[in-house]
Design a protein around this motif. Sequence first.
Motif, PDB file in Angstrom:
ATOM      1  N   ASN A 137       2.552  46.909  10.449  1.00  0.00           N
ATOM      2  CA  ASN A 137       3.323  47.495   9.354  1.00  0.00           C
ATOM      3  C   ASN A 137       2.731  47.050   8.015  1.00  0.00           C
ATOM      4  O   ASN A 137       3.309  46.242   7.291  1.00  0.00           O
ATOM      5  CB  ASN A 137       4.788  47.083   9.468  1.00  0.00           C
ATOM      6  CG  ASN A 137       5.675  47.858   8.506  1.00  0.00           C
ATOM      7  OD1 ASN A 137       5.243  48.850   7.913  1.00  0.00           O
ATOM      8  ND2 ASN A 137       6.910  47.416   8.349  1.00  0.00           N
ATOM      9  N   SER A 151       5.456  46.299  17.810  1.00  0.00           N
ATOM     10  CA  SER A 151       6.501  45.801  16.910  1.00  0.00           C
ATOM     11  C   SER A 151       7.431  44.817  17.612  1.00  0.00           C
ATOM     12  O   SER A 151       7.795  45.010  18.776  1.00  0.00           O
ATOM     13  CB  SER A 151       7.316  46.958  16.339  1.00  0.00           C
ATOM     14  OG  SER A 151       6.506  47.798  15.556  1.00  0.00           O
ATOM     15  N   SER A 191      13.344  45.725  15.069  1.00  0.00           N
ATOM     16  CA  SER A 191      13.783  47.125  14.975  1.00  0.00           C
ATOM     17  C   SER A 191      13.245  47.824  13.727  1.00  0.00           C
ATOM     18  O   SER A 191      12.939  49.024  13.756  1.00  0.00           O
ATOM     19  CB  SER A 191      15.306  47.198  14.992  1.00  0.00           C
ATOM     20  OG  SER A 191      15.862  46.445  13.925  1.00  0.00           O
ATOM     21  N   ILE A 192      13.103  47.086  12.635  1.00  0.00           N
ATOM     22  CA  ILE A 192      12.612  47.692  11.389  1.00  0.00           C
ATOM     23  C   ILE A 192      11.153  48.111  11.550  1.00  0.00           C
ATOM     24  O   ILE A 192      10.760  49.227  11.211  1.00  0.00           O
ATOM     25  CB  ILE A 192      12.775  46.717  10.207  1.00  0.00           C
ATOM     26  CG1 ILE A 192      14.258  46.432   9.955  1.00  0.00           C
ATOM     27  CG2 ILE A 192      12.108  47.274   8.953  1.00  0.00           C
ATOM     28  CD1 ILE A 192      14.513  45.379   8.895  1.00  0.00           C
ATOM     29  N   LYS A 232      10.767  51.091  13.985  1.00  0.00           N
ATOM     30  CA  LYS A 232      11.075  52.377  13.345  1.00  0.00           C
ATOM     31  C   LYS A 232       9.865  52.884  12.573  1.00  0.00           C
ATOM     32  O   LYS A 232       9.521  54.076  12.625  1.00  0.00           O
ATOM     33  CB  LYS A 232      12.278  52.216  12.413  1.00  0.00           C
ATOM     34  CG  LYS A 232      12.741  53.513  11.774  1.00  0.00           C
ATOM     35  CD  LYS A 232      13.984  53.283  10.926  1.00  0.00           C
ATOM     36  CE  LYS A 232      14.456  54.595  10.287  1.00  0.00           C
ATOM     37  NZ  LYS A 232      15.656  54.376   9.440  1.00  0.00           N
ATOM     38  N   SER A 233       9.199  51.971  11.882  1.00  0.00           N
ATOM     39  CA  SER A 233       8.001  52.329  11.127  1.00  0.00           C
ATOM     40  C   SER A 233       6.865  52.726  12.062  1.00  0.00           C
ATOM     41  O   SER A 233       6.104  53.662  11.777  1.00  0.00           O
ATOM     42  CB  SER A 233       7.573  51.148  10.246  1.00  0.00           C
ATOM     43  OG  SER A 233       6.385  51.430   9.553  1.00  0.00           O
ATOM     44  N   ILE A 258       7.122  54.051  15.147  1.00  0.00           N
ATOM     45  CA  ILE A 258       7.421  55.379  15.696  1.00  0.00           C
ATOM     46  C   ILE A 258       7.082  56.467  14.680  1.00  0.00           C
ATOM     47  O   ILE A 258       6.496  57.504  15.013  1.00  0.00           O
ATOM     48  CB  ILE A 258       8.906  55.462  16.105  1.00  0.00           C
ATOM     49  CG1 ILE A 258       9.189  54.507  17.278  1.00  0.00           C
ATOM     50  CG2 ILE A 258       9.286  56.895  16.479  1.00  0.00           C
ATOM     51  CD1 ILE A 258      10.654  54.349  17.593  1.00  0.00           C
ATOM     52  N   SER A 259       7.429  56.206  13.423  1.00  0.00           N
ATOM     53  CA  SER A 259       7.148  57.161  12.350  1.00  0.00           C
ATOM     54  C   SER A 259       5.643  57.345  12.167  1.00  0.00           C
ATOM     55  O   SER A 259       5.168  58.471  11.933  1.00  0.00           O
ATOM     56  CB  SER A 259       7.783  56.669  11.044  1.00  0.00           C
ATOM     57  OG  SER A 259       7.466  57.524   9.968  1.00  0.00           O
ATOM     58  N   ASP A 312       6.483  63.833  18.909  1.00  0.00           N
ATOM     59  CA  ASP A 312       7.068  62.570  19.368  1.00  0.00           C
ATOM     60  C   ASP A 312       6.454  62.138  20.698  1.00  0.00           C
ATOM     61  O   ASP A 312       6.129  62.967  21.552  1.00  0.00           O
ATOM     62  CB  ASP A 312       8.584  62.725  19.561  1.00  0.00           C
ATOM     63  CG  ASP A 312       9.320  62.785  18.231  1.00  0.00           C
ATOM     64  OD1 ASP A 312       8.923  62.063  17.306  1.00  0.00           O
ATOM     65  OD2 ASP A 312      10.299  63.550  18.133  1.00  0.00           O
ATOM     66  N   SER A 365       9.921  50.355  25.526  1.00  0.00           N
ATOM     67  CA  SER A 365      10.277  49.107  24.858  1.00  0.00           C
ATOM     68  C   SER A 365      10.940  48.156  25.841  1.00  0.00           C
ATOM     69  O   SER A 365      12.086  48.348  26.239  1.00  0.00           O
ATOM     70  CB  SER A 365      11.222  49.393  23.683  1.00  0.00           C
ATOM     71  OG  SER A 365      11.448  48.237  22.929  1.00  0.00           O
TER      72      SER A 365
END
Length: 381
Positions: free
Chosen positions: A191, A236, A239-240, A243-244, A246-247, A256, A261
Amino acid sequence: MSNKFYKLSFFKVKLKTPSRSDILIYDEVGSDVIINNIGQYTFEILHVRYEQINISVLIRSLWKRITCNTLSLSSIYIDYYIKLVSPSLIMTCIDNNISFYEISSRHKSVKTVVIQNGYRANGHLFDRLKQLKKEGLHANYLFLFGKSISKEYAKYFKGEVFYIGSMKNNTHPHDSQKILNSIGFVSQYRNCKMINIGDKRYSFNKLWDTPNKTVLSFLDRYSKEFNKTLFIIPSSKNSISLKSEISYYKKLLGFDIKILSCSNGYKSIDMCEVSVAVDSTLGYESIARGNKSAIFSLRSYYEDWDDRGFGWPKFFPNSGLFWTNTPDTDFFTKIMDYLFHVSSDDWNRNLKEISYEDVIAYDPENHIFKSILNKEMGALK
């Protein structure tokens, strides 16, 4: 220097003087791997990234620095910490911290232990060593991935070497449960916009986007054609960041992909019938665990990095049964077909034929490390 002051603005203060302990762990990063393998022996952690500073040690170090300028303040701090803990062994999992190899020359009565914690290329360590041309770098014991990489370490470091593979990989038990017809892509997502490799900084997207898109676009087509389920094995840890991550993949690919996980990456690679990695440590660890896995080491092609080819520094041809350094979908298809159809016995036999243990060994439960640890602690007590 400005970077150091930035880090210092976030440090925690510790007032209690370090306790005498059997083992001093140098650097908190990776310390959990050591702690999980030292059993009953006591330990202290020496933080070397400015995240925690012991005030009593710092005050003594500042006074010493004023009266003696032959060493840097950080070296004096480390030396005082070692003196107060009075360990029998000093251990680190940060094998690419060159300063650690200088400790032995200042503390000859204490033995030092280095544990390799990641797959190494020139940019991670050896380029800096070539530039520094330092002599006298030493560790009493070096626990390394395998015979081939040990030859690179031996050019710069002295010490007794043991081939154990990845200590972290060895610690996690093998999960025999498999998701049939599954493919797991080992993500190396971070990230961040920039990433450091040795002393150089690169755009994350520049290094990761092209190989990721090449491999995943192929795997998506392959999984649809042959009725397989494609998963991302995320890197990752929260969770933060997830999310990044996956994006990132959705933006990169335009569609997608399912995320597998689990509690950790080792469980995920064990669950997938076939795993695929670019050049991640986890990909190499997966093969050492006996999992059917492919290495599409494309950064060696796109960036012209010879030391990122499969199995470096051991010589392998550009393509083989389960690896390729070339972005050729015919090679990709041949490799995936082989992995889905080869029997477990033939897979293990093929690994032995190419001496894969020279690249990364496997020592479940770290018996080699623990036997040396107990031998040393027994001799010192």
